[in-house]
Design an enzyme around this catalytic site. Structure first.
Site, PDB file in Angstrom:
ATOM      1  N   ASP A 152       0.866  -1.184   0.000  1.00 36.31           N
ATOM      2  CA  ASP A 152       0.000   0.000   0.000  1.00 36.31           C
ATOM      3  C   ASP A 152       0.897   1.226   0.000  1.00 36.31           C
ATOM      4  OD1 ASP A 152      -3.272   0.150   0.873  1.00 36.31           O
ATOM      5  OD2 ASP A 152      -2.129   2.037   0.890  1.00 36.31           O
ATOM      6  N   LYS A 158     -34.447  -7.252   4.097  1.00 36.72           N
ATOM      7  CA  LYS A 158     -34.602  -6.600   5.391  1.00 36.72           C
ATOM      8  C   LYS A 158     -34.856  -5.109   5.147  1.00 36.72           C
ATOM      9  CE  LYS A 158     -32.659  -7.054   9.942  1.00 36.72           C
ATOM     10  NZ  LYS A 158     -33.141  -5.719  10.284  1.00 36.72           N
ATOM     11  N   GLY A 195     -35.395  -1.200   6.028  1.00 36.37           N
ATOM     12  CA  GLY A 195     -34.686  -0.338   6.976  1.00 36.37           C
ATOM     13  C   GLY A 195     -34.569   1.077   6.466  1.00 36.37           C
ATOM     14  N   LEU A 219     -17.212 -10.340  -1.336  1.00 38.54           N
ATOM     15  CA  LEU A 219     -17.271 -10.345   0.131  1.00 38.54           C
ATOM     16  C   LEU A 219     -18.086  -9.168   0.648  1.00 38.54           C
ATOM     17  CD1 LEU A 219     -15.268  -7.938   1.356  1.00 38.54           C
ATOM     18  CD2 LEU A 219     -13.490  -9.551   0.760  1.00 38.54           C
ATOM     19  N   LYS A 226     -22.196   3.364  -4.940  1.00 38.81           N
ATOM     20  CA  LYS A 226     -21.292   3.709  -6.052  1.00 38.81           C
ATOM     21  C   LYS A 226     -21.481   2.771  -7.241  1.00 38.81           C
ATOM     22  CE  LYS A 226     -16.824   1.442  -5.279  1.00 38.81           C
ATOM     23  NZ  LYS A 226     -16.715   0.563  -6.425  1.00 38.81           N
ATOM     24  N   CYS A 244     -20.059   0.350  -1.541  1.00 34.09           N
ATOM     25  CA  CYS A 244     -20.248  -0.381  -2.801  1.00 34.09           C
ATOM     26  C   CYS A 244     -21.601  -0.186  -3.475  1.00 34.09           C
ATOM     27  CB  CYS A 244     -19.978  -1.849  -2.554  1.00 34.09           C
ATOM     28  SG  CYS A 244     -18.258  -2.052  -2.058  1.00 34.09           S
ATOM     29  N   LYS A 297      -0.674   2.699   7.235  1.00 28.85           N
ATOM     30  CA  LYS A 297      -1.277   1.360   7.192  1.00 28.85           C
ATOM     31  C   LYS A 297      -0.185   0.286   7.228  1.00 28.85           C
ATOM     32  CE  LYS A 297      -5.675   2.030   4.829  1.00 28.85           C
ATOM     33  NZ  LYS A 297      -6.556   1.687   3.741  1.00 28.85           N
ATOM     34  N   ARG A 305     -18.407   4.754   5.105  1.00 26.66           N
ATOM     35  CA  ARG A 305     -18.654   5.276   3.753  1.00 26.66           C
ATOM     36  C   ARG A 305     -20.139   5.134   3.381  1.00 26.66           C
ATOM     37  NH1 ARG A 305     -13.679   2.380   0.678  1.00 26.66           N
ATOM     38  NH2 ARG A 305     -14.260   0.716   2.108  1.00 26.66           N
ATOM     39  N   ASN A 355     -24.346  -6.519  -7.696  1.00 25.61           N
ATOM     40  CA  ASN A 355     -24.580  -5.484  -6.682  1.00 25.61           C
ATOM     41  C   ASN A 355     -25.857  -4.692  -6.986  1.00 25.61           C
ATOM     42  OD1 ASN A 355     -22.486  -6.136  -5.061  1.00 25.61           O
ATOM     43  ND2 ASN A 355     -21.257  -4.307  -5.440  1.00 25.61           N
TER      44      ASN A 355
HETATM   45  P1  NAD Z   1     -10.258   0.920   0.281  1.00 20.65           P
HETATM   46  O1  NAD Z   1     -10.370   2.354  -0.009  1.00 20.65           O
HETATM   47  O2  NAD Z   1     -10.598   0.407   1.647  1.00 20.65           O
HETATM   48  O3  NAD Z   1      -8.764   0.435  -0.031  1.00 20.65           O
HETATM   49  C1  NAD Z   1      -8.043   0.786  -1.165  1.00 20.65           C
HETATM   50  C2  NAD Z   1      -6.556   0.790  -0.799  1.00 20.65           C
HETATM   51  O4  NAD Z   1      -5.783   1.005  -1.988  1.00 20.65           O
HETATM   52  C3  NAD Z   1      -6.184   1.911   0.180  1.00 20.65           C
HETATM   53  O5  NAD Z   1      -5.521   1.364   1.306  1.00 20.65           O
HETATM   54  C4  NAD Z   1      -5.250   2.810  -0.636  1.00 20.65           C
HETATM   55  O6  NAD Z   1      -4.232   3.425   0.155  1.00 20.65           O
HETATM   56  C5  NAD Z   1      -4.668   1.808  -1.628  1.00 20.65           C
HETATM   57  N1  NAD Z   1      -4.079   2.441  -2.819  1.00 20.65           N
HETATM   58  C6  NAD Z   1      -4.644   3.370  -3.641  1.00 20.65           C
HETATM   59  N2  NAD Z   1      -3.767   3.710  -4.603  1.00 20.65           N
HETATM   60  C7  NAD Z   1      -2.648   2.986  -4.407  1.00 20.65           C
HETATM   61  C8  NAD Z   1      -1.385   2.900  -5.053  1.00 20.65           C
HETATM   62  N3  NAD Z   1      -1.105   3.651  -6.136  1.00 20.65           N
HETATM   63  N4  NAD Z   1      -0.452   2.061  -4.570  1.00 20.65           N
HETATM   64  C9  NAD Z   1      -0.702   1.314  -3.476  1.00 20.65           C
HETATM   65  N5  NAD Z   1      -1.873   1.336  -2.803  1.00 20.65           N
HETATM   66  C10 NAD Z   1      -2.821   2.171  -3.259  1.00 20.65           C
HETATM   67  O7  NAD Z   1     -11.132   0.177  -0.811  1.00 20.65           O
HETATM   68  P2  NAD Z   1     -11.924  -1.224  -0.675  1.00 20.65           P
HETATM   69  O8  NAD Z   1     -13.178  -1.030   0.063  1.00 20.65           O
HETATM   70  O9  NAD Z   1     -10.973  -2.279  -0.243  1.00 20.65           O
HETATM   71  O10 NAD Z   1     -12.308  -1.455  -2.206  1.00 20.65           O
HETATM   72  C11 NAD Z   1     -11.325  -1.746  -3.168  1.00 20.65           C
HETATM   73  C12 NAD Z   1     -12.017  -2.185  -4.438  1.00 20.65           C
HETATM   74  O11 NAD Z   1     -12.732  -3.394  -4.215  1.00 20.65           O
HETATM   75  C13 NAD Z   1     -13.065  -1.189  -4.969  1.00 20.65           C
HETATM   76  O12 NAD Z   1     -13.042  -1.244  -6.359  1.00 20.65           O
HETATM   77  C14 NAD Z   1     -14.377  -1.743  -4.444  1.00 20.65           C
HETATM   78  O13 NAD Z   1     -15.466  -1.394  -5.242  1.00 20.65           O
HETATM   79  C15 NAD Z   1     -14.125  -3.231  -4.540  1.00 20.65           C
HETATM   80  N6  NAD Z   1     -14.909  -4.035  -3.590  1.00 20.65           N
HETATM   81  C16 NAD Z   1     -15.028  -3.611  -2.310  1.00 20.65           C
HETATM   82  C17 NAD Z   1     -15.734  -4.410  -1.387  1.00 20.65           C
HETATM   83  C18 NAD Z   1     -15.922  -3.972   0.045  1.00 20.65           C
HETATM   84  O14 NAD Z   1     -16.684  -4.627   0.748  1.00 20.65           O
HETATM   85  N7  NAD Z   1     -15.292  -2.911   0.516  1.00 20.65           N
HETATM   86  C19 NAD Z   1     -16.271  -5.653  -1.801  1.00 20.65           C
HETATM   87  C20 NAD Z   1     -16.104  -6.051  -3.135  1.00 20.65           C
HETATM   88  C21 NAD Z   1     -15.406  -5.223  -4.025  1.00 20.65           C
HETATM   89  C1  UGA Z   2     -22.054  -5.606  -0.647  1.00 20.39           C
HETATM   90  C2  UGA Z   2     -22.404  -6.981  -1.247  1.00 20.39           C
HETATM   91  O1  UGA Z   2     -23.277  -7.676  -0.355  1.00 20.39           O
HETATM   92  C3  UGA Z   2     -21.139  -7.809  -1.476  1.00 20.39           C
HETATM   93  O2  UGA Z   2     -21.483  -9.030  -2.114  1.00 20.39           O
HETATM   94  C4  UGA Z   2     -20.204  -7.014  -2.362  1.00 20.39           C
HETATM   95  O3  UGA Z   2     -18.972  -7.706  -2.518  1.00 20.39           O
HETATM   96  C5  UGA Z   2     -19.916  -5.661  -1.749  1.00 20.39           C
HETATM   97  O4  UGA Z   2     -21.158  -4.947  -1.524  1.00 20.39           O
HETATM   98  C6  UGA Z   2     -19.085  -4.829  -2.664  1.00 20.39           C
HETATM   99  O5  UGA Z   2     -19.158  -4.942  -3.856  1.00 20.39           O
HETATM  100  O6  UGA Z   2     -18.299  -4.059  -2.125  1.00 20.39           O
HETATM  101  P1  UGA Z   2     -21.420  -4.720   1.790  1.00 20.39           P
HETATM  102  O7  UGA Z   2     -21.661  -3.378   1.199  1.00 20.39           O
HETATM  103  O8  UGA Z   2     -20.167  -4.957   2.538  1.00 20.39           O
HETATM  104  O9  UGA Z   2     -21.449  -5.829   0.622  1.00 20.39           O
HETATM  105  O10 UGA Z   2     -22.597  -5.097   2.805  1.00 20.39           O
HETATM  106  P2  UGA Z   2     -24.100  -5.644   2.643  1.00 20.39           P
HETATM  107  O11 UGA Z   2     -24.311  -6.674   3.670  1.00 20.39           O
HETATM  108  O12 UGA Z   2     -24.419  -6.006   1.261  1.00 20.39           O
HETATM  109  O13 UGA Z   2     -24.955  -4.365   3.062  1.00 20.39           O
HETATM  110  C7  UGA Z   2     -24.986  -3.214   2.244  1.00 20.39           C
HETATM  111  C8  UGA Z   2     -26.018  -2.242   2.770  1.00 20.39           C
HETATM  112  O14 UGA Z   2     -27.335  -2.751   2.526  1.00 20.39           O
HETATM  113  C9  UGA Z   2     -25.950  -1.984   4.273  1.00 20.39           C
HETATM  114  O15 UGA Z   2     -26.165  -0.616   4.523  1.00 20.39           O
HETATM  115  C10 UGA Z   2     -27.073  -2.817   4.851  1.00 20.39           C
HETATM  116  O16 UGA Z   2     -27.584  -2.308   6.051  1.00 20.39           O
HETATM  117  C11 UGA Z   2     -28.081  -2.739   3.727  1.00 20.39           C
HETATM  118  N1  UGA Z   2     -29.020  -3.885   3.701  1.00 20.39           N
HETATM  119  C12 UGA Z   2     -28.556  -5.126   3.428  1.00 20.39           C
HETATM  120  C13 UGA Z   2     -30.367  -3.666   3.926  1.00 20.39           C
HETATM  121  O17 UGA Z   2     -30.803  -2.518   4.157  1.00 20.39           O
HETATM  122  N2  UGA Z   2     -31.213  -4.734   3.872  1.00 20.39           N
HETATM  123  C14 UGA Z   2     -30.783  -5.989   3.596  1.00 20.39           C
HETATM  124  O18 UGA Z   2     -31.630  -6.914   3.562  1.00 20.39           O
HETATM  125  C15 UGA Z   2     -29.427  -6.192   3.370  1.00 20.39           C
END
Ligand code: NAD
Ligand code: UGA
Length: 440
Positions: free
Chosen positions: A38, A259, A261, A161, A271, A268, A43, A335, A216
């Site tokens: 990173d 659910k 709410g 996840l 966006k 995610c 971090k 977020r 999503n």
């Molecule tokens: P995040 O913001 O928590 O983490 C991103 C990391 O990348 C940060 O630590 C940042 O410092 C690092 N970074 C950015 N530019 C960099 C560089 N040039 N070199 C090294 N490190 C660098 O983001 P996140 O929530 O982990 O999401 C990452 C991606 O995964 C996004 O595209 C998101 O849509 C996707 N995604 C997220 C989730 C989730 O639950 N958060 C689930 C599925 C997919």
């Molecule tokens: C979601 C998806 O569930 C993951 O599969 C995906 O990988 C991720 O986005 C992503 O692309 O980043 P996440 O945002 O971590 O995961 O959490 P969720 O459990 O999906 O909840 C998302 C939002 O929906 C929360 O604010 C939650 O409170 C709300 N929610 C969820 C409801 O209001 N009702 C429901 O029945 C379920």
């Protein structure tokens, strides 16, 4: 099923956020040798000491275990990490801009750095969520910056996840999707996930990119659907939990994500729904369904504030206790949390907010600054409050001692955005209790 092809592989994971850190740590857990990179020095400093920079159940112990077994290390140096790896996972953030387009600056910067660091064949795997067509852009950037004699393959491996259950979701997924162009890359990906017992779905790269956005967007649609049904329940006297339970028992509908709410939040759904609307627009299609999903989602927040105002018409200088700030339980992620919109609306009405969250208060302070205050436990915020709002369904809140709460509160008003309690029980305890999709 992936189960026979396991082989330990040298992997680097770029980006140690919610996805990258979980990916790196879990890949080390299943036997690979992983360097997590990173460019955020703080971090990496924490991680080198075995401290997780995020709250995610089960993650801290796996970080320590990975370091101890010598399979997991952390670095700020992409060049070093790429040179010492056969497979590079890209997990940097891909935010959506105001026009819905994905901001690719981080993924592009990383692609250039990977290309320059190449010293042999590598598989470049994106786990960052990207719009259809982006993997090909990454490939072009790689081609422009790497030594032409060095070969590489690109893969899109969407991550599904959920925060709060990320480790378990990663190690026990419903499916693994691999969008790949070459047989060689497919076989390597199969080896990486060899010990994970789940179907691997190989697709074209474009299909894999669409699968992630469509999944999503579909889940977000399900939430907005049930939230609309909850409004119909409120008007007509139906109980939303009964409706959702009976609907969900139909296997074609499924019980999850029904659910009702205060609408979805997180980094995610908001966006990715916006990004998919933009992908549709760029494909000549107006995705009105998803625009409505967004509208309904924000409306749930507004409806909630209206409920607060139906109990306290003039919120000026009224003390409001907020329980729960994170966008969902078991995470410190703020977020796009529904709490942000709701608290902002209440502040416009000059309410005085005191909030408590088991883990998200540090991150909340960056958002609300000194516009609200915080308590160190749920009873502290309830003291002298005119109402309690429940904005995140943390399990701790189930243990509220309501007799104690009632004594602390100025008025016995609870507005629950997560339907944590039974209306009958709350009425018996002498509370005015408003929730979602139920009577009152
Ligand atoms: P995040 O913001 O928590 O983490 C991103 C990391 O990348 C940060 O630590 C940042 O410092 C690092 N970074 C950015 N530019 C960099 C560089 N040039 N070199 C090294 N490190 C660098 O983001 P996140 O929530 O982990 O999401 C990452 C991606 O995964 C996004 O595209 C998101 O849509 C996707 N995604 C997220 C989730 C989730 O639950 N958060 C689930 C599925 C997919
Ligand atoms: C979601 C998806 O569930 C993951 O599969 C995906 O990988 C991720 O986005 C992503 O692309 O980043 P996440 O945002 O971590 O995961 O959490 P969720 O459990 O999906 O909840 C998302 C939002 O929906 C929360 O604010 C939650 O409170 C709300 N929610 C969820 C409801 O209001 N009702 C429901 O029945 C379920």
């Amino acid at each position: 099923m992936a189960s026979v092809h396991f082989r330990s592989i040298n992997i680097c994971v770029i980006g140690t956020g919610y996805v990258g850190l979980v990916t790196g740590v879990c890949l080390a857990k299943i036997g690979h040798s992983v360097i997590c990179v990173d460019n955020n020095k703080d971090k990496i400093k924490k991680l080198k000491k075995g401290i997780s920079p995020i709250y995610e159940p089960g993650l801290s112990s796996l970080i320590k275990e990975g370091i101890k077994k010598g399979r997991l290390s952390f670095s700020e140096d992409i060049n070093y990490a790429v040179k010492n790896s056969d497979v590079v996972f890209v997990c940097v953030n891909t935010p959506t801009q105001k026009n819905g387009k994905t901001d690719l600056r981080y993924i592009k910067a990383v692609s250039r750095e990977i290309a320059k660091a190449m010293n042999g064949y590598k598989v470049i795997v994106s786990k960052s969520t990207i719009a259809v067509g982006t993997s090909q852009k990454i490939k072009e950037i790689m081609k422009r910056h790497h030594h032409p004699k060095l070969k590489f393959d690109i893969v899109f491996n969407p991550e599904f996840l959920r925060e709060g259950s990320a480790v378990d979701d990663f190690l026990h997924p419903d499916r693994i999707v691999i969008g790949a162009e070459s047989e060689k890359a497919k076989r390597i990906m199969e080896q990486i996930y060899g010990s994970v017992k789940t179907p691997i779905i190989f697709t074209g790269i474009e299909a894999s990119e669409i699968i992630k956005h469509a999944s999503n967007a579909f889940l977000a649609t399900k939430i907005s659907f049930i939230n609309t049904v909850s409004n119909i329940c409120e008007k007509n006297g139906g109980e939303i939990e009964e409706v959702a339970l009976a609907m969900g028992l139909d296997k074609r509908i499924g019980k999850d994500f029904l659910k009702a709410g205060i609408g979805f939040g997180g980094s995610c759904f908001p966006k990715d729904v916006a990004a998919f609307i933009r992908v549709a627009k760029d494909s000549g299609y107006d995705f009105k369904l998803l625009k409505e999903v967004q509208r309904i989602n924000f409306n749930q927040r507004e409806q909630f504030v209206k409920k607060v105002q139906s109990l306290i018409p003039n919120l000026k200088n009224k003390k409001i206790a907020v329980l729960g700030l994170s966008f969902k339980p078991n995470t410190d992620d703020m977020r796009e949390a529904p709490s942000i919109d709701i608290i902002k609306m209440l502040l416009v009405k000059k309410a005085v907010i005191k909030a408590y969250d088991p883990v998200a208060m540090e991150k909340a302070k960056d958002i609300f600054k000194n516009k609200i205050t915080y308590g160190s436990n749920m009873y502290e915020v309830m003291k002298g409050a005119n109402a309690v709002l429940i904005l995140t369904e943390w399990a701790d809140f189930l243990k509220i001692d309501f007799k104690k709460a009632k004594k602390l509160l100025r008025s016995p008003f609870i507005i629950d955005g997560r339907n944590m309690f039974s209306p009958e029980k709350m009425a018996n305890l002498g509370f005015e209790y408003y929730s979602i999709g139920r009577k009152k």
